[in-house]
Every structure is written in structure tokens, then in C-alpha cells.
Motif scaffolding. Structure first.
Motif, PDB file in Angstrom:
ATOM      1  N   ALA B 220     -36.542  69.100 -18.357  1.00 26.65           N
ATOM      2  CA  ALA B 220     -37.073  68.229 -17.309  1.00 26.65           C
ATOM      3  C   ALA B 220     -38.559  67.998 -17.512  1.00 26.65           C
ATOM      4  O   ALA B 220     -39.083  66.950 -17.150  1.00 26.65           O
ATOM      5  CB  ALA B 220     -36.819  68.832 -15.942  1.00 26.65           C
ATOM      6  N   ALA B 221     -39.245  68.981 -18.060  1.00 21.38           N
ATOM      7  CA  ALA B 221     -40.677  68.825 -18.336  1.00 21.38           C
ATOM      8  C   ALA B 221     -41.059  69.775 -19.451  1.00 21.38           C
ATOM      9  O   ALA B 221     -40.444  70.815 -19.630  1.00 21.38           O
ATOM     10  CB  ALA B 221     -41.478  69.145 -17.086  1.00 21.38           C
ATOM     11  N   GLU B 222     -42.075  69.395 -20.216  1.00 21.35           N
ATOM     12  CA  GLU B 222     -42.514  70.232 -21.327  1.00 21.35           C
ATOM     13  C   GLU B 222     -43.989  69.983 -21.539  1.00 21.35           C
ATOM     14  O   GLU B 222     -44.469  68.856 -21.341  1.00 21.35           O
ATOM     15  CB  GLU B 222     -41.738  69.865 -22.588  1.00 21.35           C
ATOM     16  N   GLY B 223     -44.724  71.006 -21.915  1.00 18.32           N
ATOM     17  CA  GLY B 223     -46.126  70.793 -22.219  1.00 18.32           C
ATOM     18  C   GLY B 223     -46.902  72.083 -22.148  1.00 18.32           C
ATOM     19  O   GLY B 223     -46.328  73.143 -21.881  1.00 18.32           O
ATOM     20  N   PRO B 224     -48.223  71.989 -22.400  1.00 17.78           N
ATOM     21  CA  PRO B 224     -49.057  73.184 -22.298  1.00 17.78           C
ATOM     22  C   PRO B 224     -48.971  73.743 -20.879  1.00 17.78           C
ATOM     23  O   PRO B 224     -48.921  72.983 -19.910  1.00 17.78           O
ATOM     24  CB  PRO B 224     -50.465  72.647 -22.586  1.00 17.78           C
ATOM     25  N   SER B 225     -48.965  75.060 -20.769  1.00 19.73           N
ATOM     26  CA  SER B 225     -48.744  75.701 -19.475  1.00 19.73           C
ATOM     27  C   SER B 225     -49.750  75.264 -18.432  1.00 19.73           C
ATOM     28  O   SER B 225     -49.389  74.994 -17.283  1.00 19.73           O
ATOM     29  CB  SER B 225     -48.841  77.210 -19.621  1.00 19.73           C
ATOM     30  N   ASN B 226     -51.037  75.167 -18.847  1.00 21.62           N
ATOM     31  CA  ASN B 226     -52.042  74.822 -17.839  1.00 21.62           C
ATOM     32  C   ASN B 226     -51.812  73.434 -17.265  1.00 21.62           C
ATOM     33  O   ASN B 226     -52.069  73.175 -16.100  1.00 21.62           O
ATOM     34  CB  ASN B 226     -53.463  74.990 -18.388  1.00 21.62           C
ATOM     35  N   GLU B 227     -51.229  72.538 -18.081  1.00 23.39           N
ATOM     36  CA  GLU B 227     -50.919  71.196 -17.564  1.00 23.39           C
ATOM     37  C   GLU B 227     -49.732  71.239 -16.610  1.00 23.39           C
ATOM     38  O   GLU B 227     -49.751  70.614 -15.553  1.00 23.39           O
ATOM     39  CB  GLU B 227     -50.625  70.235 -18.719  1.00 23.39           C
ATOM     40  N   LEU B 228     -48.705  71.996 -17.009  1.00 30.21           N
ATOM     41  CA  LEU B 228     -47.525  72.096 -16.140  1.00 30.21           C
ATOM     42  C   LEU B 228     -47.900  72.716 -14.801  1.00 30.21           C
ATOM     43  O   LEU B 228     -47.380  72.323 -13.763  1.00 30.21           O
ATOM     44  CB  LEU B 228     -46.431  72.941 -16.805  1.00 30.21           C
ATOM     45  N   LEU B 229     -48.827  73.667 -14.870  1.00 34.67           N
ATOM     46  CA  LEU B 229     -49.249  74.346 -13.640  1.00 34.67           C
ATOM     47  C   LEU B 229     -49.963  73.407 -12.680  1.00 34.67           C
ATOM     48  O   LEU B 229     -50.030  73.666 -11.482  1.00 34.67           O
ATOM     49  CB  LEU B 229     -50.161  75.527 -13.977  1.00 34.67           C
ATOM     50  N   GLN B 230     -50.504  72.331 -13.241  1.00 30.35           N
ATOM     51  CA  GLN B 230     -51.251  71.388 -12.391  1.00 30.35           C
ATOM     52  C   GLN B 230     -50.363  70.331 -11.754  1.00 30.35           C
ATOM     53  O   GLN B 230     -50.737  69.725 -10.764  1.00 30.35           O
ATOM     54  CB  GLN B 230     -52.325  70.651 -13.224  1.00 30.35           C
ATOM     55  N   GLU B 231     -49.177  70.112 -12.351  1.00 25.97           N
ATOM     56  CA  GLU B 231     -48.340  69.006 -11.858  1.00 25.97           C
ATOM     57  C   GLU B 231     -47.710  69.330 -10.517  1.00 25.97           C
ATOM     58  O   GLU B 231     -47.050  70.367 -10.364  1.00 25.97           O
ATOM     59  CB  GLU B 231     -47.248  68.681 -12.884  1.00 25.97           C
ATOM     60  N   ASP B 232     -47.880  68.420  -9.601  1.00 23.96           N
ATOM     61  CA  ASP B 232     -47.455  68.677  -8.230  1.00 23.96           C
ATOM     62  C   ASP B 232     -45.964  68.948  -8.082  1.00 23.96           C
ATOM     63  O   ASP B 232     -45.555  69.917  -7.466  1.00 23.96           O
ATOM     64  CB  ASP B 232     -47.835  67.491  -7.331  1.00 23.96           C
ATOM     65  N   THR B 233     -45.141  68.046  -8.672  1.00 19.55           N
ATOM     66  CA  THR B 233     -43.690  68.213  -8.497  1.00 19.55           C
ATOM     67  C   THR B 233     -43.215  69.549  -9.083  1.00 19.55           C
ATOM     68  O   THR B 233     -42.389  70.234  -8.494  1.00 19.55           O
ATOM     69  CB  THR B 233     -42.919  67.066  -9.189  1.00 19.55           C
ATOM     70  N   ILE B 234     -43.758  69.881 -10.245  1.00 15.15           N
ATOM     71  CA  ILE B 234     -43.348  71.139 -10.875  1.00 15.15           C
ATOM     72  C   ILE B 234     -43.802  72.321 -10.027  1.00 15.15           C
ATOM     73  O   ILE B 234     -43.048  73.273  -9.815  1.00 15.15           O
ATOM     74  CB  ILE B 234     -43.907  71.216 -12.302  1.00 15.15           C
ATOM     75  N   ARG B 235     -45.018  72.214  -9.518  1.00 15.38           N
ATOM     76  CA  ARG B 235     -45.524  73.298  -8.671  1.00 15.38           C
ATOM     77  C   ARG B 235     -44.613  73.510  -7.463  1.00 15.38           C
ATOM     78  O   ARG B 235     -44.253  74.634  -7.131  1.00 15.38           O
ATOM     79  CB  ARG B 235     -46.945  72.965  -8.180  1.00 15.38           C
ATOM     80  N   LYS B 236     -44.200  72.410  -6.859  1.00 10.24           N
ATOM     81  CA  LYS B 236     -43.381  72.512  -5.653  1.00 10.24           C
ATOM     82  C   LYS B 236     -41.961  72.963  -5.965  1.00 10.24           C
ATOM     83  O   LYS B 236     -41.427  73.871  -5.348  1.00 10.24           O
ATOM     84  CB  LYS B 236     -43.324  71.138  -4.967  1.00 10.24           C
ATOM     85  N   LEU B 237     -41.365  72.278  -6.973  1.00 11.66           N
ATOM     86  CA  LEU B 237     -39.935  72.489  -7.190  1.00 11.66           C
ATOM     87  C   LEU B 237     -39.621  73.757  -7.976  1.00 11.66           C
ATOM     88  O   LEU B 237     -38.664  74.448  -7.683  1.00 11.66           O
ATOM     89  CB  LEU B 237     -39.335  71.279  -7.923  1.00 11.66           C
ATOM     90  N   TYR B 238     -40.423  74.034  -8.988  1.00 10.07           N
ATOM     91  CA  TYR B 238     -40.019  75.108  -9.904  1.00 10.07           C
ATOM     92  C   TYR B 238     -40.951  76.304  -9.936  1.00 10.07           C
ATOM     93  O   TYR B 238     -40.610  77.349 -10.440  1.00 10.07           O
ATOM     94  CB  TYR B 238     -39.870  74.543 -11.326  1.00 10.07           C
ATOM     95  N   LEU B 239     -42.160  76.132  -9.455  1.00 12.01           N
ATOM     96  CA  LEU B 239     -43.076  77.273  -9.510  1.00 12.01           C
ATOM     97  C   LEU B 239     -43.215  77.951  -8.156  1.00 12.01           C
ATOM     98  O   LEU B 239     -43.887  78.953  -8.013  1.00 12.01           O
ATOM     99  CB  LEU B 239     -44.458  76.832 -10.015  1.00 12.01           C
ATOM    100  N   GLY B 240     -42.556  77.399  -7.166  1.00 14.03           N
ATOM    101  CA  GLY B 240     -42.559  78.017  -5.850  1.00 14.03           C
ATOM    102  C   GLY B 240     -43.919  78.047  -5.192  1.00 14.03           C
ATOM    103  O   GLY B 240     -44.211  78.939  -4.405  1.00 14.03           O
ATOM    104  N   VAL B 241     -44.788  77.066  -5.540  1.00 10.59           N
ATOM    105  CA  VAL B 241     -46.122  77.049  -4.944  1.00 10.59           C
ATOM    106  C   VAL B 241     -46.100  76.154  -3.710  1.00 10.59           C
ATOM    107  O   VAL B 241     -45.651  75.011  -3.765  1.00 10.59           O
ATOM    108  CB  VAL B 241     -47.168  76.482  -5.936  1.00 10.59           C
ATOM    109  N   ARG B 242     -46.525  76.709  -2.564  1.00 12.47           N
ATOM    110  CA  ARG B 242     -46.566  75.885  -1.342  1.00 12.47           C
ATOM    111  C   ARG B 242     -47.952  75.285  -1.201  1.00 12.47           C
ATOM    112  O   ARG B 242     -48.955  76.001  -1.315  1.00 12.47           O
ATOM    113  CB  ARG B 242     -46.260  76.741  -0.122  1.00 12.47           C
ATOM    114  N   GLU B 243     -47.976  73.984  -0.991  1.00 13.41           N
ATOM    115  CA  GLU B 243     -49.268  73.324  -0.821  1.00 13.41           C
ATOM    116  C   GLU B 243     -49.844  73.682   0.545  1.00 13.41           C
ATOM    117  O   GLU B 243     -49.123  73.776   1.531  1.00 13.41           O
ATOM    118  CB  GLU B 243     -49.096  71.794  -0.897  1.00 13.41           C
ATOM    119  N   LYS B 244     -51.158  73.884   0.543  1.00 11.04           N
ATOM    120  CA  LYS B 244     -51.805  74.198   1.831  1.00 11.04           C
ATOM    121  C   LYS B 244     -51.930  72.931   2.661  1.00 11.04           C
ATOM    122  O   LYS B 244     -52.313  71.883   2.149  1.00 11.04           O
ATOM    123  CB  LYS B 244     -53.196  74.775   1.579  1.00 11.04           C
ATOM    124  N   SER B 245     -51.571  73.030   3.933  1.00  2.00           N
ATOM    125  CA  SER B 245     -51.677  71.840   4.780  1.00  2.00           C
ATOM    126  C   SER B 245     -53.035  71.813   5.458  1.00  2.00           C
ATOM    127  O   SER B 245     -53.735  72.790   5.537  1.00  2.00           O
ATOM    128  CB  SER B 245     -50.576  71.817   5.827  1.00  2.00           C
TER     129      SER B 245
END
Lengths: 354, 245
Positions: B220-245
Motif C-alpha cells: 500500500a505504501a513504500e519508502g524511507p521510514s522518515n517519510e512514511l512516518l510523516q504521511e498522515d493517512t499512514i500515521r492514522k491507519l497503520y501507525l496508530g498515531v492519534r492526531e492532537k485536536s
């Protein structure tokens, strides 16, 4: 009425020989049990096929090729018969892997399916043997022993003969009965060494632990499983040829009749522990024999327990020595209650049980 | 340009009629830590098991050090001298074997007399506790020690690529962090390439060089880790990061 004392020594000798037979016939089951992790009930027919192939098949082969005195000598030699049985039963083991067990393994079948399949294979082999050779045990002669062992391997000790107190106490062991003990212990030590100390043995144990991990370690697990079948079945056939040599006759039920004691020995000694099998074979066969003596005494008139009960209760129960196999199992259950992994078994081997 | 140690093209694989991996391309470069993450059932384990021949590959090609290993069975890959180490998630040690025998299994296709002593010193330097308990059965080890033994066994043949299937799965949180740190250390000190499959998606991605997100058997996505860590959809869907409201 005079009470005849029991010939304890001769009973001890009988139990000794029975233990030897059990040890010899147990090694193969212990191997399949610990490496392939299921109860192989067709083991009984490995024993039977070992007896038949060591005798009839060789006789037939000798009949088909031009007969001369030299040939007669060769096929009547126990070492030739036992080696022949090793290969014939080994081939049966490999065939059952190719035709049935290998396919079940590919389908990731449970150990229960393996066990039920092995009952089926056993029945088919036994019935095929009955079709060809008939159901009734047939008398055969004992094969010859090489190197003049026939005369050397004899123990004939009579401690007392019709002594007023001790009665007759004697041990008579002929060549094959002694040989069975020797061969069984040598075979156990050899297999135990291979299992524990050789690269092949470690590969067998590794395959038994995890087929996937064994494969990624570079082990051809399919090959290891084939070799395990061949050796386990072969050793059983080899042993069966010797066991047959102690008997005047043999039939298609011989292996089956020994199956439960063989299982008892493996479980009591501990799955995967070949040396444990030696100790447990002695425990089981002496428990059987002692109970046979006691049960026989119970049947003696007029003071035997059977008649005491009859007098007290007014009805007859039979206390036949035929129940001795049951007593062997009572001992097994008692030991397992305290050591569920068997006398010498390791805890993880319990996983192997079905 | 980096030379890939392992590369796979259009891998399609599964079990019997069930297709789990639906055309995956991947590569891992020299001295690189590649993390594969994805939801449960996305085929992470099946994918790496396909790479080493444990799962049947229906289509595609796999090369390790430019040698094609597609359709080879695992023992054939090892026998061919492919420098590969693999630690499965479950059953990662041989429980009935001693620690020494487990380590020797890592060198099964080599002559033990010759290689065992050569390698064992380095292994004991990396995992000193194993040296103290060499004749103990692996079944008696704790979860963390087992994982160490599993790594040590995989490192015995001095592999150039190490494939780890959720090494932290059975570990307590503090041990899991230690294990991930150890993976990074191994990569640096031994200079090997590592493919890491992990459920602790965010943490493992932070430690790795490159990442792959696998979803229903596809990348679904591939790339350097630091880039993947920055992508919003990946952060939300697969990295379990909740955005601060």
C-alpha cells in the motif's frame, strides 16, 4: 493335599525374556512416537510382517531360485533372516509414508488423523497376510545360529529339584532367549547413541520439534522423515525375526497381541527415552509375571482366593492368570499418576501424546 | 547506488487455492533495515515465508545476492550457500535440543568441527547469557532468552540478510524495546541487511531505514521510514498515531 511351591526362578527367567522381546519391539515405536509425534498403531503389523517376511518370504524366494545346500544354509541363518526382515519392514514403513502419512502431513492433518490412519494401515496389512497365509499360527523350525552360538548360549541352572520346602527352582534359557536380551540392549544403546550424539540424530530431533525451522536450518525434512520410517520399521522387523525364532509357531495376530504392552513400555519409560524403555520393559514384564503367579495361586484348591470367595459369597469368579496384562497396565497407570512424562521422559515429550 | 541483497518481483503466493500475496515487489539493500508493517491478516508473515520457500509461490521471482531462489525449498536455499538467517515468530527455537545443539543447527549444512568453534566466540560476545547455559535445554529458557537464542542461531552461519518475523511478539514491553534496539545494533555492528516484520509499527518504523505497508497482500505504501512516518493517512491507519485536536 500337599502344596506345590512355585518355581519362582523359572518365572523370573520367562519375565526376563519377555522384557527382552518388549525392548526389541519397542524401539521402533519410540522412534516414530517421538519424531513423528503420533501413536502408530500399524506398529503391530510391522512386527507381524517382520515375522512373516523373515520366514515365509525368504522360503519362497529360496524356492524360486535354484536350490542347493548352500542356499538352504543361508536362508536358515538368523542374521540373514533378521537383515532381510529389516529391509522388508523398512520398505513397508516407507510405503506407508508415501501412500498415506506423507499426504496427511502435506494436508496439515492432526495427529489424531495420523493415528486413525495407522489403525487402518495395520488392519489392511494384517488382513492381506491372513488372505495369503491363513489365520492359524503355523509351526516352523528355529533358524540356525552362526558361529556355534547355539551350543554356547545356553543357561541351564537347577538350584533345587523337588526340594521338600523350595520345590523345583530352575532357570533354563536357550540360545535365542539369551540372544534376544543381548541384541535388544545393544540395539537400544546404538539407537540411543545415534539419536543423542550424531548429526543425523540431532536433525531427527530438530525435525520433530519444528519442521519449518528444521527446513530453514538446511535439513531436508522429507528425507529425515523417510529415514526415520525406514530405521524405525526396520529395527522392528529385525527384532520380530528374533522374537519369531523363540517361538515354535507364529500367526497374523502375533504383533497385535503384543501391541498394548509395547505401547505401555514406551509410555512408562518416557517417549523419546530409549534407555527408559529398558527399565520400563522389565517393570511391565515382571509385574505381569508376578501377577500371573499370584493369580495362579488364587486358583489352587482348596485355599485359593477364588474358592474362599466362592465359599463366602456362594458364586464363582475366575481369577485367571490371563489377566496379567491388565496388571501390567495398572502399574503403568500408577506410575503415570506420579510422573506423567514417564520414568525417564522429559516434560516436553508429553506434547507428543495423542 | 545501493545494491539489493534481496529482491522480489511480482510475488503471488498462498496456501492451496487461497491466494494471500497478490503481486508484491520488494527489495532490501545492503546494510539496510527494512520494516514491513500492516494490519493483522495482511500477509506479512506469508510474504516473508514465501521469500525463503516455506510457502508455495504461484508466480514471481525472488533473488538473493543475484541468485534466483524462486521455487527452491528452504533446505535447498541453505544448502546452496545463500547467506540467509530466518527467525520465525512461533517455534523459533528447537525446545528439546540444548542451547549448543540449537546453535549448531544454524550451521547444519557446514562441518560442525570446523565452523562451530570459529563462530561461537562472536555469538557469545553478542549474547553472553547463552554461553553460561550451553548445555541447558531450550525449553527451559524464558521468552526473552528464547528470542536471543533464536537470533543467535540465525546468526551462526554469518548471514548477509536476516529475516525476523515479529521478534517482539511474545515479549513484555520493556523487553520488546530492548529487542528492537538489539536488532538495530546487529545491523550496525555486523553490517547486515535485515527484513523486520513488526506489529509495533510506529516504534519499528522509527528505528528502520525503509518501510513497506502491506494491506491485503499488496504494497500500500513504500519508502524511507522518515517519510512514511510523516504521511498522515499512514500515521492514522497503520501507525496508530492519534492526531492532537
Amino acid at each position: 493335599m500337599a502344596i506345590v511351591p512355585v518355581d519362582v526362578l523359572s518365572h523370573a527367567a520367562i519375565a526376563f525374556v519377555y522384557a527382552g522381546k518388549l525392548i526389541l519391539l519397542t524401539i521402533g515405536l519410540n522412534m516414530t512416537y517421538s519424531v513423528l509425534k503420533f501413536s502408530n498403531f500399524s506398529h503391530a503389523e510391522w512386527v507381524t510382517w517382520g515375522m512373516f517376511s523373515s520366514w515365509w518370504l525368504l522360503q519362497i524366494l529360496a524356492f524360486l531360485v535354484p536350490w542347493d545346500a548352500e542356499m538352504g544354509f543361508i536362508i536358515n541363518n538368523i542374521l540373514i533372516q533378521a537383515t532381510f526382515a529389516f529391509f522388508m519392514v523398512g520398505i513397508l514403513g516407507i510405503l506407508s509414508e508415501i501412500l498415506v502419512f506423507g499426504r496427511l502431513r502435506d494436508l496439515k492433518a492432526s495427529a489424531r488423523s495420523f493415528t486413525v490412519a495407522s489403525i487402518g494401515i495395520g488392519l489392511v496389512v494384517r488382513n492381506l497376510l491372513s488372505m495369503v497365509f491363513g489365520d492359524y499360527p503355523q509351526p516352523v523350525s528355529s533358524p540356525e545360529l552362526p558361529f556355534g552360538l547355539e551350543d554356547i548360549l545356553v543357561i541351564n541352572i537347577t538350584l533345587t529339584n523337588r526340594d521338600p520346602i523350595l520345590g523345583t527352582q530352575s532357570i533354563i534359557l536357550t540360545s535365542y532367549k539369551i540372544l534376544i536380551i543381548l541384541i535388544s540392549i545393544i540395539t537400544v544403546l546404538l539407537i540411543d547413541y545415534i539419536f543423542k550424539h550424531t548429526k543425523f540424530g540431532i536433525a531427527m530431533r530438530a525435525t520433530s520439534d519444528s519442521i519449518d525451522l528444521a527446513q530453514v536450518s538446511g535439513i531436508n525434512t522429507r528425507q529425515i522423515i523417510f529415514i526415520t520410517w525406514f530405521i524405525a520399521a526396520g529395527v522392528t522387523g529385525f527384532g520380530a525375526a528374533f522374537v519369531r525364532a523363540t517361538q515354535g509357531r507364529f500367526g497374523t495376530m502375533d504383533g497385535f497381541s503384543m501391541l498394548l504392552p509395547i505401547f505401555a513400555v514406551v509410555i512408562l519409560g518416557g517417549v523419546g527415552s530409549f534407555r527408559g524403555g529398558i527399565v520400563s520393559a522389565f517393570i511391565i514384564s515382571y509385574a505381569r509375571e508376578i501377577s500371573a503367579i499370584i493369580l495362579t495361586e488364587f486358583q489352587k484348591k482348596p485355599y485359593g482366593l477364588q474358592y474362599v470367595i466362592e465359599d463366602l459369597l456362594g458364586f464363582t469368579i475366575s481369577l485367571s492368570p490371563g489377566y496379567m496384562d491388565g496388571v501390567g497396565f495398572v502399574v503403568l497407570i500408577l506410575v503415570l499418576l506420579f510422573r506423567p512424562q514417564g520414568i525417564f521422559g522429559s516434560v516436553e515429550a508429553i506434547r507428543a501424546r495423542v | 547506488m545501493d545494491k539489493p541483497v534481496l529482491r522480489a518481483h511480482n510475488v503471488v503466493s498462498g496456501y492451496g487455492k487461497l491466494q494471500v500475496i497478490n503481486g508484491v515487489d520488494l527489495h532490501v539493500n545492503e546494510k539496510e533495515l527494512l520494516t514491513i508493517i500492516g494490519p493483522n491478516g495482511s500477509g506479512k508473515t506469508t510474504l516473508i515465508r514465501t521469500l525463503i520457500g516455506l510457502v508455495e509461490m504461484f508466480e514471481g521471482q525472488v533473488f538473493i545476492r543475484e541468485k534466483e531462489v524462486s521455487h527452491m525449498r528452504p533446505h535447498e536455499i541453505i544448502k546452496a550457500g545463500i547467506p540467509l538467517g530466518y527467525v520465525p515468530q512461533l517455534a523459533n527455537v528447537f525446545p528439546s535440543l540444548t542451547i549448543e545443539e540449537n546453535l549448531k543447527m544454524g550451521l547444519f549444512v557446514k562441518k560442525w568441527d570446523e565452523y562451530y568453534l570459529k563462530r561461537i566466540e562472536e555469538i557469545f560476545n553478542l549474547f553472553p547469557i547463552l554461553g553460561e547455559r550451553i548445555s541447558q535445554r531450550a525449553s527451559l529458557l524464558s521468552g526473552g532468552e528464547r528470542q536471543m537464542l533464536a537470533l543467535a542461531r540465525a546468526l551462526m552461519p554469518n548471514p548477509e540478510i536476516l529475516i525476523l518475523d515479529e521478534p517482539t511478539a511474545a515479549l513484555a514491553p520493556n523487553l520488546a524495546e530492548d529487542m528492537l534496539q538489539q536488532v538495530v545494533t546487529l545491523k550496525k555492528t555486523l553490517g547486515i541487511s535485515i527484513i523486520l516484520v513488526e506489529q509495533r509499527a510506529k516504534r519499528s518504523m522509527e528505528l528502520s531505514d525503509r518501510g513497506i505497508v502491506l494491506v491485503t497482500g499488496r504494497v500500500a505504501a513504500e519508502g524511507p521510514s522518515n517519510e512514511l512516518l510523516q504521511e498522515d493517512t499512514i500515521r492514522k491507519l497503520y501507525l496508530g498515531v492519534r492526531e492532537k485536536s
